[in-house]
Design an enzyme around this catalytic site. Structure first.
Site, PDB file in Angstrom:
ATOM      1  N   HIS A  37      12.725   7.329  57.685  1.00  0.00           N
ATOM      2  CA  HIS A  37      12.547   5.879  57.510  1.00  0.00           C
ATOM      3  C   HIS A  37      13.720   5.108  58.132  1.00  0.00           C
ATOM      4  O   HIS A  37      13.529   4.068  58.765  1.00  0.00           O
ATOM      5  CB  HIS A  37      12.493   5.513  56.021  1.00  0.00           C
ATOM      6  CG  HIS A  37      11.297   6.035  55.278  1.00  0.00           C
ATOM      7  ND1 HIS A  37      11.403   6.911  54.233  1.00  0.00           N
ATOM      8  CD2 HIS A  37       9.971   5.778  55.414  1.00  0.00           C
ATOM      9  CE1 HIS A  37      10.196   7.172  53.744  1.00  0.00           C
ATOM     10  NE2 HIS A  37       9.308   6.503  54.442  1.00  0.00           N
ATOM     11  N   GLY A 151       5.690   5.633  62.090  1.00  0.00           N
ATOM     12  CA  GLY A 151       6.075   6.984  62.486  1.00  0.00           C
ATOM     13  C   GLY A 151       4.891   7.741  63.066  1.00  0.00           C
ATOM     14  O   GLY A 151       3.774   7.660  62.539  1.00  0.00           O
ATOM     15  N   VAL A 180      10.976  12.513  62.718  1.00  0.00           N
ATOM     16  CA  VAL A 180      12.366  12.893  62.461  1.00  0.00           C
ATOM     17  C   VAL A 180      12.346  14.123  61.549  1.00  0.00           C
ATOM     18  O   VAL A 180      11.606  14.147  60.549  1.00  0.00           O
ATOM     19  CB  VAL A 180      13.132  11.727  61.795  1.00  0.00           C
ATOM     20  CG1 VAL A 180      14.583  12.100  61.561  1.00  0.00           C
ATOM     21  CG2 VAL A 180      13.023  10.470  62.652  1.00  0.00           C
ATOM     22  N   SER A 190       8.827  11.787  51.947  1.00  0.00           N
ATOM     23  CA  SER A 190       9.196  11.434  50.565  1.00  0.00           C
ATOM     24  C   SER A 190       8.709  12.497  49.593  1.00  0.00           C
ATOM     25  O   SER A 190       9.193  12.588  48.466  1.00  0.00           O
ATOM     26  CB  SER A 190       8.592  10.080  50.192  1.00  0.00           C
ATOM     27  OG  SER A 190       9.009   9.092  51.107  1.00  0.00           O
TER      28      SER A 190
END
Ligand code: AMP
Length: 293
Positions: A37, A151, A180, A190
């Site tokens: 993020h 993303g 990432v 998450s």
């Protein structure tokens, strides 16, 4: 750092900024911010003058029985992480009541992008993408961005949102940012906090699977089913992983491919459960020119 929970206040703020000629950028998230993020946020800062990060765990995109109730909600930590970025970022963190005043049951207006949700996650998460497109359309109307960053990790979401913005003339630049990853290749998510040590160690097979598919394609493999098989085999290396899907689809239509065409962009994607935790990974690859044999 401005933290705003009212849609009206958020809208008034961006309208003032827009009147001042300032370019607005939005990074929509569900919070529990991680390094992925934060990189999206840094990318966002390059695309305009003011950056808003929305944080909202959207009930409409969780199917019954999914992890809506246990999804991590850590707003104070998120604000802290965003402060560390060192720029004047606005956080839009509305409550469920603000976004769905009468509750989910009374919400009747939906944005749907047809067909693109037939495969991949869409096939396994009924109503998920309808929830995503509807909330993102609302966030766009509230935050009025000139550009928004998403993303590529959520590849199907990215393709669907780009299509929505084009088909409905939102006039917003949609920026895609590469996945990432942690050092061993696992994509930041998450949901990684739910993994125990063994599950975490084995979760690396998702990234191995999509990398193997990418390598095969770059080496000239012509058969989509060979890529699918390679991803299945990679997942099978992890006893704790339960494969949900391994698919290779056209990157625009998200429909299965019979034969690769050189120059075509394709998406190889997997989803698997590690224990109770569902993880996804994917890679976009351009089919190389056919190797003469
Ligand atoms: P989420 O909070 O999971 O809804 O994600 C918010 C945004 O961050 C979405 O555009 C995601 O695709 C993006 N995102 C999540 N994880 C990653 C990652 N590991 N790398 C790049 N983008 C990510």
């Amino acid at each position: 750092m401005d933290v705003i929970d009212s849609a009206g206040e958020m809208r008034a703020l961006v309208e003032r900024r827009r009147r001042g000629g300032r370019r607005q950028v939005l990074v929509p998230t569900m919070g529990a911010l991680h390094a992925g993020h934060i990189q999206l946020v840094r990318e966002g800062l390059r695309h305009g003058d003011d950056l808003t990060v929305s944080i909202f765990v959207n009930p409409a995109q969780f199917a019954p029985g999914e992890d809506f109730a246990r999804y991590p909600r850590v707003l104070d930590d998120d604000i802290h992480r965003l402060e560390e970025v060192g720029h004047d970022i606005t956080v839009f963190a509305p409550t469920d009541r603000e976004m769905y005043p009468g509750g989910m049951d009374t919400h009747v207006t939906w944005v749907t992008v047809e067909d693109l949700d037939r495969n991949l996650c869409g096939r396994h998460r009924p109503g998920h993408f309808r929830g995503v497109t509807t909330i993102v359309a609302r966030l766009f109307n509230i935050c009025r961005p000139h550009a928004a960053v998403f993303g590529l990790k959520d590849a199907q979401q990215f393709v669907i949102l780009k299509r929505m913005v084009g088909d409905l003339n939102f006039g917003i630049d949609i920026v895609g940012f590469p996945t990432v990853r942690e050092e061993d290749g696992l994509a930041f998510s998450s949901r990684n906090v739910f993994l125990d040590n063994e599950e975490r160690a084995q979760a690396v097979v998702l990234s191995k699977a999509v990398r193997t598919a990418e390598r095969l394609l770059m080496e000239g493999e012509q058969r989509p089913e060979a890529l699918v098989e390679s991803m299945r085999s990679a997942l099978a290396e992890a006893p704790l992983a339960r494969l949900q899907y391994a698919e290779v689809v056209d990157a625009e239509t998200l429909q299965p491919i019979d034969r690769f065409q050189s120059g075509e962009l394709v998406l190889a994607a997997v989803a698997a459960y590690l224990g109770e935790t569902r993880l996804i990974d994917s890679v976009f690859v351009r089919v190389p020119p056919a190797i003469e044999s």
